[in-house]
Write an enzyme that holds these catalytic residues in place. Structure first.
Site, PDB file in Angstrom:
ATOM      1  CB  CYS A   2      -0.899   0.006   1.246  1.00 23.77           C
ATOM      2  SG  CYS A   2      -1.789  -1.545   1.504  1.00 23.77           S
ATOM      3  NE  ARG A  51      -6.845  -3.747   2.269  1.00 28.02           N
ATOM      4  CZ  ARG A  51      -7.808  -4.598   2.573  1.00 28.02           C
ATOM      5  NH1 ARG A  51      -9.063  -4.151   2.689  1.00 28.02           N
ATOM      6  NH2 ARG A  51      -7.547  -5.873   2.779  1.00 28.02           N
ATOM      7  CG  LEU A  52      -2.386  -3.679  -4.123  1.00 26.35           C
ATOM      8  CD1 LEU A  52      -3.325  -3.427  -5.296  1.00 26.35           C
ATOM      9  CD2 LEU A  52      -0.947  -3.794  -4.610  1.00 26.35           C
ATOM     10  CB  ILE A  54      -2.259  -8.465  -0.911  1.00 25.15           C
ATOM     11  CG1 ILE A  54      -1.786  -7.356  -1.847  1.00 25.15           C
ATOM     12  CG2 ILE A  54      -1.534  -9.787  -1.193  1.00 25.15           C
ATOM     13  CD1 ILE A  54      -1.898  -7.677  -3.314  1.00 25.15           C
ATOM     14  CG  ASN A  75       3.980  -0.043   1.800  1.00 22.89           C
ATOM     15  OD1 ASN A  75       3.424  -0.893   1.103  1.00 22.89           O
ATOM     16  ND2 ASN A  75       5.089   0.566   1.429  1.00 22.89           N
ATOM     17  N   GLY A  76       3.180  -3.141   3.248  1.00 21.40           N
ATOM     18  CA  GLY A  76       4.026  -4.319   3.192  1.00 21.40           C
ATOM     19  C   GLY A  76       3.249  -5.587   3.481  1.00 21.40           C
ATOM     20  CD  GLU A  77       1.155  -8.500   1.909  1.00 18.58           C
ATOM     21  OE1 GLU A  77       0.688  -9.048   2.935  1.00 18.58           O
ATOM     22  OE2 GLU A  77       0.458  -8.013   1.000  1.00 18.58           O
ATOM     23  CG  ASP A 100      -0.524  -8.583   6.575  1.00 19.14           C
ATOM     24  OD1 ASP A 100      -1.567  -8.002   6.251  1.00 19.14           O
ATOM     25  OD2 ASP A 100       0.547  -8.441   5.942  1.00 19.14           O
ATOM     26  N   GLY A 363      13.520 -12.653  -8.021  1.00 19.98           N
ATOM     27  CA  GLY A 363      14.780 -13.194  -7.524  1.00 19.98           C
ATOM     28  C   GLY A 363      15.751 -12.177  -6.975  1.00 19.98           C
TER      29      GLY A 363
END
Length: 609
Positions: A2, A51-52, A54, A75-77, A100, A363
């Site tokens: 986000c 907000r995105l 997920i 913002n993040g996971e 989360d 990667g």
């Protein structure tokens, strides 16, 4: 994934509602699903979020998220949120969402600032204590997610992207010539505290920020391990694969479609090979395809797709007339330049992949962790073998590295990485012939302190330095470009467990048999397609931008030698024109001009407008 924004007025003045809403709207691309700003403490504090969605796509997971004690913008996971949630349930906490974010806010209530040590993920967040008005802010260990801020005695403004700060306070739109000068000379950019705007800084990776009773303090919470453990290669290989497979599995947790960027190399091929050990459903991969470029990796990627039953999506890259227009749009999202022209194909990959997925596994981070850039890291490895008295292994690896790569280039890059600033300046001026291009505001610069690491391994010291500098810069543009399309990028090689483990391994487990990333190659041997396992070369992300620059010198001069550009008092126009006409085709001179073009487009985008 986000965008966050916030204002804290220490003088208790009310935060501007209109400008706060406009600031959040400015980062709508990071979070197109929901935007909101909430005001606290008689409107002296604002927390905003874009907000995105997920994880947990429901409205109850929107932000700012509140409990009776706290409010959070995140913002993040947190990839291990399910495991932490179970631990918190045992401790007596109850949950109303499957997000989360709710795990984060309860984790802070339970462990306070130590909660970040529990998190396996990427983050930039701020938690407000409603009772005291204090803030706790944090950025993840390695800098995957951005946290920008402006602070003076009257106010603190923070955000995911600087354009939100400028939207709230346009007076802060002032160039930081020192940062710009560092970029022009050596490509230094997203890895340092300075941004391209005077007074606007980055919270560095692995740091927390505390706002307590109007006082702002910053504290480092993460350090790389420095000791080498005693472990056999076979045991290390088993442990590596166990952690890596779990890192991939955690990053497949999503309530929206997940795909993978796939080159023809080892890193992304290892990720999709790992995915196929536990997930047999349809999985899309996305590969930049340069049909007319000799180093194009698509043929290798296509073979990997066929071997692992993946749905390949080649994305054809052509450098046409709109290249500079696209570059200007990229710079708007970067809020700076970037050292590598590879940003253009990556932009196209992100742009096209959003048609099928919202999350991408990538990667990034493997090279800086495992010694992938042999030309850069081979010198330190050989030095370490000599220092240990491993003469037999030194001679063996010297021969193999020379066969697979080129000892001359390895030695050159080793010397370049360890040269004093004064010597590097001398080389730019007298050998590469471009130091004299820089004039006026950037004629001289102050360099940041060099990263100091205390490992007894020369190789791992260099790897850690690269992890804290070059990689952070790459993460900066990876975040900016992916979020420009509302796309979440996830990086299994940035799992902190894997990083901590690999930096405790003997150097010979990372570089061996004349190859980098040796332990990754051997750990994944049974899962990797044969053509990937047997290929020792490291090509990097191909980008034929030098051809475009050579064929468009007049266009470049029209940009860099315009009256407006000259008036900026940054470049010596005479030296710059001579370099374009006579030196650009030598010693990767097109990269120097690429940086200069980035600077001019940045001024056009952020300062002129």
């Amino acid at each position: 994934m986000c965008g966050i924004f916030g204002v804290y007025n220490f003088d208790r003045q009310k935060v501007s509602r209109d400008r706060s809403l406009a600031a959040v709207k400015k980062i709508n691309h990071r979070g197109p699903d929901f935007q909101k700003v909430v005001f606290y403490n008689d409107e002296a504090i604002a927390l905003g979020h874009a907000r995105l969605s997920i994880i947990d796509l429901s409205d109850v997971a929107n932000q700012p998220m509140e409990t009776d004690k706290y409010s959070v913008v995140f913002n993040g996971e947190i990839y291990n949120y399910i495991e932490i949630r179970e631990e918190l349930k045992t401790a007596g906490y109850s949950f109303t969402t499957n997000s989360d974010t709710e795990v984060l806010i309860h984790a802070y209530d339970y462990w306070k600032d130590k909660c970040v040590e529990k998190f396996n993920g990427m983050w930039a967040f701020t938690i407000l204590c409603k009772k005291t008005g204090n803030l706790f802010c944090s950025r993840d260990r390695f800098g995957v997610k951005p946290f920008n801020y402006y602070y003076d005695k009257k106010k603190l403004i923070f955000c995911s992207e600087i354009k939100s700060i400028l939207e709230y306070d346009p007076a802060l739109k002032v160039p930081n010539y020192n940062s710009i000068g560092l970029f022009c000379r050596e490509g230094i950019c997203g890895e340092i505290e300075e941004t391209w705007f005077e007074g606007i800084k980055r919270l560095m990776p692995g740091h927390n920020m505390y706002i307590v009773d109007g006082d702002v303090k910053i504290k480092k919470y993460y350090d790389f391990p420095t000791d080498t453990i005693d472990i056999s290669f076979n045991d290390a290989k088993i442990k590596f694969k166990e952690i890596f497979d779990d890192a991939v599995k955690l990053r497949m947790r999503s309530d929206v479609p997940v795909g993978t960027t796939l080159s023809g190399g080892l890193d992304s091929s290892s990720i999709v090979s790992s995915v196929r050990t536990f997930f047999k459903g349809e999985h899309d991969t996305f590969t930049a395809h340069f049909p007319d470029f000799k180093d194009d990796e698509y043929a290798n990627a296509k073979k990997t797709n066929e071997a692992l039953d993946l749905t390949g999506n080649p994305i054809i890259i052509k450098y046409g007339e709109n290249y500079l227009e696209v570059l200007e749009e990229i710079i708007y999202h970067l809020e700076s330049g970037h050292l590598s022209p590879s940003i253009f194909p990556l932009w196209r990959v992100y742009e096209q992949s959003t048609k099928k997925v919202t999350v991408l596994l990538e990667g990034q981070g493997a090279d800086e962790l495992l010694g992938g850039y042999i030309a850069s890291f081979g010198g330190s490895f050989l030095k370490e073998q000599l220092g240990k008295g491993n003469i037999k292994n030194f001679l063996k690896q010297f021969s193999l590295l020379n066969k697979n790569y080129n000892i001359k280039s390895i030695a050159t890059l080793y010397l370049r990485a360890n040269l004093p600033i004064a010597v590097r300046t001398f080389i730019r001026r007298n050998v590469l012939k471009y130091e004299n291009i820089f004039d006026g505001h950037i004629k001289t610069v102050s360099y940041p302190e060099k990263t100091k690491n205390s490992s007894n391994s020369p190789l791992k010291n260099q790897l850690q330095e690269s992890h804290q500098t070059t990689l952070v810069n790459l993460l900066h543009y990876g975040d900016a470009l992916s979020m420009a399309f509302g796309l979440e990028s996830r990086l299994p090689f940035m799992d902190y467990r894997l990083v901590n483990f690999c930096y405790t391994l003997p150097a010979e487990y990372l570089i061996n048999d004349g190859k980098g990333k040796y332990i990754l190659r051997e750990a994944m041997k049974d899962d990797l397609p044969k053509h990937i396992y047997e290929d020792a070369k490291k090509l990097g992300f191909p980008s034929p931008v030098d051809k475009f620059f050579r064929e468009n010198k007049e266009l470049l001069k029209s940009i860099l030698l315009s009256e407006k550009s000259k008036a900026r008092n940054i470049f010596n126009s005479t030296e710059l024109e001579y370099f374009i006409n006579n030196r650009m085709d030598k010693n990767s001179g097109e990269r120097v001009i690429f940086r200069a073009v980035c600077v001019e487009l940045w001024f056009k985008t952020f300062i002129d407008k």
